[in-house]
Design a protein around this motif. Structure first.
Motif, PDB file in Angstrom:
ATOM      1  N   ILE A 147      50.323  48.471  47.935  1.00  0.00           N
ATOM      2  CA  ILE A 147      49.422  49.538  48.366  1.00  0.00           C
ATOM      3  C   ILE A 147      48.784  50.212  47.162  1.00  0.00           C
ATOM      4  N   LYS A 148      49.534  50.338  46.090  1.00  0.00           N
ATOM      5  CA  LYS A 148      49.021  50.969  44.876  1.00  0.00           C
ATOM      6  C   LYS A 148      47.824  50.199  44.331  1.00  0.00           C
ATOM      7  N   TYR A 149      47.880  48.866  44.406  1.00  0.00           N
ATOM      8  CA  TYR A 149      46.798  48.040  43.873  1.00  0.00           C
ATOM      9  C   TYR A 149      45.938  47.433  44.986  1.00  0.00           C
ATOM     10  N   HIS A 150      45.939  48.085  46.127  1.00  0.00           N
ATOM     11  CA  HIS A 150      45.203  47.557  47.277  1.00  0.00           C
ATOM     12  C   HIS A 150      43.710  47.426  46.989  1.00  0.00           C
ATOM     13  N   MET A 151      43.105  48.451  46.410  1.00  0.00           N
ATOM     14  CA  MET A 151      41.676  48.420  46.117  1.00  0.00           C
ATOM     15  C   MET A 151      41.342  47.327  45.116  1.00  0.00           C
ATOM     16  N   ALA A 152      42.189  47.177  44.089  1.00  0.00           N
ATOM     17  CA  ALA A 152      41.948  46.152  43.074  1.00  0.00           C
ATOM     18  C   ALA A 152      42.053  44.750  43.672  1.00  0.00           C
ATOM     19  N   ILE A 153      43.016  44.550  44.576  1.00  0.00           N
ATOM     20  CA  ILE A 153      43.186  43.242  45.217  1.00  0.00           C
ATOM     21  C   ILE A 153      41.961  42.906  46.071  1.00  0.00           C
ATOM     22  N   CYS A 154      41.495  43.868  46.862  1.00  0.00           N
ATOM     23  CA  CYS A 154      40.314  43.638  47.703  1.00  0.00           C
ATOM     24  C   CYS A 154      39.075  43.374  46.848  1.00  0.00           C
ATOM     25  N   TYR A 155      38.947  44.111  45.752  1.00  0.00           N
ATOM     26  CA  TYR A 155      37.813  43.917  44.848  1.00  0.00           C
ATOM     27  C   TYR A 155      37.848  42.510  44.245  1.00  0.00           C
ATOM     28  N   PHE A 156      39.027  42.045  43.860  1.00  0.00           N
ATOM     29  CA  PHE A 156      39.172  40.704  43.299  1.00  0.00           C
ATOM     30  C   PHE A 156      38.748  39.644  44.307  1.00  0.00           C
ATOM     31  N   PHE A 157      39.195  39.784  45.571  1.00  0.00           N
ATOM     32  CA  PHE A 157      38.843  38.800  46.594  1.00  0.00           C
ATOM     33  C   PHE A 157      37.335  38.803  46.864  1.00  0.00           C
ATOM     34  N   TYR A 158      36.731  40.000  46.858  1.00  0.00           N
ATOM     35  CA  TYR A 158      35.290  40.060  47.117  1.00  0.00           C
ATOM     36  C   TYR A 158      34.501  39.418  45.971  1.00  0.00           C
ATOM     37  N   ILE A 159      34.867  39.722  44.721  1.00  0.00           N
ATOM     38  CA  ILE A 159      34.171  39.131  43.574  1.00  0.00           C
ATOM     39  C   ILE A 159      34.372  37.618  43.550  1.00  0.00           C
ATOM     40  N   ALA A 160      35.565  37.157  43.938  1.00  0.00           N
ATOM     41  CA  ALA A 160      35.803  35.709  44.016  1.00  0.00           C
ATOM     42  C   ALA A 160      34.868  35.078  45.047  1.00  0.00           C
ATOM     43  N   GLY A 161      34.677  35.748  46.193  1.00  0.00           N
ATOM     44  CA  GLY A 161      33.751  35.248  47.200  1.00  0.00           C
ATOM     45  C   GLY A 161      32.318  35.254  46.718  1.00  0.00           C
ATOM     46  N   PHE A 162      31.939  36.278  45.980  1.00  0.00           N
ATOM     47  CA  PHE A 162      30.575  36.359  45.448  1.00  0.00           C
ATOM     48  C   PHE A 162      30.315  35.238  44.437  1.00  0.00           C
ATOM     49  N   MET A 163      31.287  34.982  43.573  1.00  0.00           N
ATOM     50  CA  MET A 163      31.151  33.877  42.614  1.00  0.00           C
ATOM     51  C   MET A 163      31.084  32.535  43.339  1.00  0.00           C
ATOM     52  N   TRP A 164      31.867  32.393  44.385  1.00  0.00           N
ATOM     53  CA  TRP A 164      31.832  31.191  45.220  1.00  0.00           C
ATOM     54  C   TRP A 164      30.435  30.991  45.790  1.00  0.00           C
ATOM     55  N   PHE A 165      29.829  32.080  46.272  1.00  0.00           N
ATOM     56  CA  PHE A 165      28.480  32.014  46.821  1.00  0.00           C
ATOM     57  C   PHE A 165      27.468  31.583  45.757  1.00  0.00           C
ATOM     58  N   ILE A 166      27.556  32.168  44.563  1.00  0.00           N
ATOM     59  CA  ILE A 166      26.620  31.837  43.483  1.00  0.00           C
ATOM     60  C   ILE A 166      26.738  30.361  43.100  1.00  0.00           C
ATOM     61  N   LEU A 167      27.969  29.860  43.042  1.00  0.00           N
ATOM     62  CA  LEU A 167      28.183  28.473  42.622  1.00  0.00           C
ATOM     63  C   LEU A 167      27.728  27.455  43.664  1.00  0.00           C
ATOM     64  N   THR A 168      27.584  27.876  44.915  1.00  0.00           N
ATOM     65  CA  THR A 168      27.163  26.946  45.977  1.00  0.00           C
ATOM     66  C   THR A 168      25.658  26.967  46.212  1.00  0.00           C
ATOM     67  N   LEU A 169      24.902  27.783  45.467  1.00  0.00           N
ATOM     68  CA  LEU A 169      23.455  27.849  45.668  1.00  0.00           C
ATOM     69  C   LEU A 169      22.805  26.505  45.351  1.00  0.00           C
ATOM     70  N   LYS A 170      21.866  26.099  46.226  1.00  0.00           N
ATOM     71  CA  LYS A 170      21.144  24.835  46.040  1.00  0.00           C
ATOM     72  C   LYS A 170      19.645  25.080  46.147  1.00  0.00           C
ATOM     73  N   LYS A 171      18.894  24.297  45.394  1.00  0.00           N
ATOM     74  CA  LYS A 171      17.450  24.406  45.459  1.00  0.00           C
ATOM     75  C   LYS A 171      16.960  24.040  46.861  1.00  0.00           C
ATOM     76  N   LYS A 172      15.895  24.713  47.281  1.00  0.00           N
ATOM     77  CA  LYS A 172      15.276  24.554  48.601  1.00  0.00           C
ATOM     78  C   LYS A 172      16.174  25.067  49.737  1.00  0.00           C
ATOM     79  N   MET A 173      17.323  25.665  49.368  1.00  0.00           N
ATOM     80  CA  MET A 173      18.221  26.236  50.385  1.00  0.00           C
ATOM     81  C   MET A 173      18.453  27.727  50.148  1.00  0.00           C
ATOM     82  N   TYR A 174      17.760  28.284  49.155  1.00  0.00           N
ATOM     83  CA  TYR A 174      18.007  29.681  48.776  1.00  0.00           C
ATOM     84  C   TYR A 174      17.769  30.635  49.934  1.00  0.00           C
ATOM     85  N   LYS A 175      16.655  30.440  50.640  1.00  0.00           N
ATOM     86  CA  LYS A 175      16.312  31.359  51.736  1.00  0.00           C
ATOM     87  C   LYS A 175      17.388  31.360  52.811  1.00  0.00           C
ATOM     88  N   TYR A 176      17.846  30.171  53.193  1.00  0.00           N
ATOM     89  CA  TYR A 176      18.882  30.079  54.215  1.00  0.00           C
ATOM     90  C   TYR A 176      20.198  30.673  53.731  1.00  0.00           C
TER      91      TYR A 176
END
Length: 305
Positions: A147-176
């Motif tokens: 519970i003490k590190y709850h915010m940090a854990i959630c922040y880590f998971f969100y940033i991991a998801g954001f990096m995952w999103f950036i790494l999956t970007l493909k040309k001609k698929m950006y809009k979608y």
């Protein structure tokens, strides 16, 4: 000659296109209100009514059983409904061809969903969870540290998801991809804003969940029953079988039921007492001022009248 041939071809194509457009148009039947039959005129309405009545009894019975089992089970029911809501909303803007070109992209949406679930329910249920493990020293330290590190854990998971999103970007698929990213976050706001209030109300007392849920059920049932027997005036085109008679009758019934249900449900401590932990035992508490009966003296002229 070539111009005449091109003109003939274009006119033929235009006539075919017009014919297709005309063939796809649905001519509304003036004898049907809002384009559909009302329940009072439906010859199969009694068969449909018995099917609805049968399913309603089972659904209300299951709902009552979950409420009887307690706060934690009601919260679990809300989470399950939440997952199905998110699944339906995520599928609204999906395109099969694009998804096949983006393996793992659907999994990314669920990663953001469960990260948001960890954030919302971690904040709501942290104190009840601590109160539940107080007697066990090891579990208490384990839960307290998380519970003490709850915010940090959630922040880590969100940033991991954001990096995952950036790494999956493909040309001609950006809009979608960016459209899906924005749509996912809109779903998270809509779904978890409602559910966080719902779960918070559940732990403040089942009464605050059960009363509005019961009124919605009553409104839905009586709108169907009154529209079934007396409905003549269509309400909206979106749902042609809904009628003004059912709407007004259900509104009056719901208002009357609100007074009656509040009076009945407010007498049970199991429904009115707040839950401070995640146990399922019976509750006892002093009823709050909202659940204590008060007596008022009417003016004399009202009594004489």
């Amino acid at each position: 000659m070539q111009r005449e041939n091109n003109t003939a071809l274009s006119s033929a194509a235009t006539s075919r296109l017009r014919h297709r457009k005309q063939s796809n148009e649905v001519i509304p039947d003036p004898s049907k209100a809002n384009g559909g039959n009302l329940l009072v005129d439906d010859h199969n309405k009694y068969k449909s009514m018995w099917i609805r009545a049968y399913s309603t009894v089972w659904m209300i019975g299951g709902f009552a059983l979950i409420v009887y089992m307690g706060h934690l089970y009601i919260t679990a029911m809300v989470v399950v409904i939440q997952i199905f809501m998110a699944k339906e909303l995520l599928n609204l803007l999906r395109k099969a061809h694009e998804d096949r070109s983006l393996p793992g992209f659907r999994l990314l949406n669920w990663h953001f969903f469960f990260t948001a679930m960890l954030f919302v329910y971690g904040r709501l249920l942290s104190q009840p969870l601590v109160n539940s493990v107080t007697s066990d020293k090891f579990l208490y330290q384990f839960v307290s540290s998380h519970i003490k590190y709850h915010m940090a854990i959630c922040y880590f998971f969100y940033i991991a998801g954001f990096m995952w999103f950036i790494l999956t970007l493909k040309k001609k698929m950006y809009k979608y991809q960016f459209g899906q990213y924005a749509w996912t976050h809109m779903i998270l706001i809509v779904v978890f804003t409602q559910s966080s209030f719902t779960v918070a109300n559940i732990f403040e007392g089942i009464f605050w969940f059960l009363l509005p849920a019961s009124l919605i059920i009553i409104n839905d049932i009586f709108a169907y029953i009154i529209g079934f027997f007396f409905g003549r005036t269509p309400l909206i085109k979106l749902s042609p079988k809904k009628t003004w008679e059912g709407f007004i009758g259900a509104s009056v019934t719901t208002i009357i039921s609100a007074f009656a249900l509040a009076n009945v449900l407010g007498r049970f401590q199991w429904l009115t007492c707040p839950r401070k932990d995640l146990s399922t035992g019976w509750l006892q508490c002093d009823p709050g001022p909202l659940f204590r009966p008060e007596y008022y003296t009417l003016p004399g002229w009202i009594h004489q009248w």
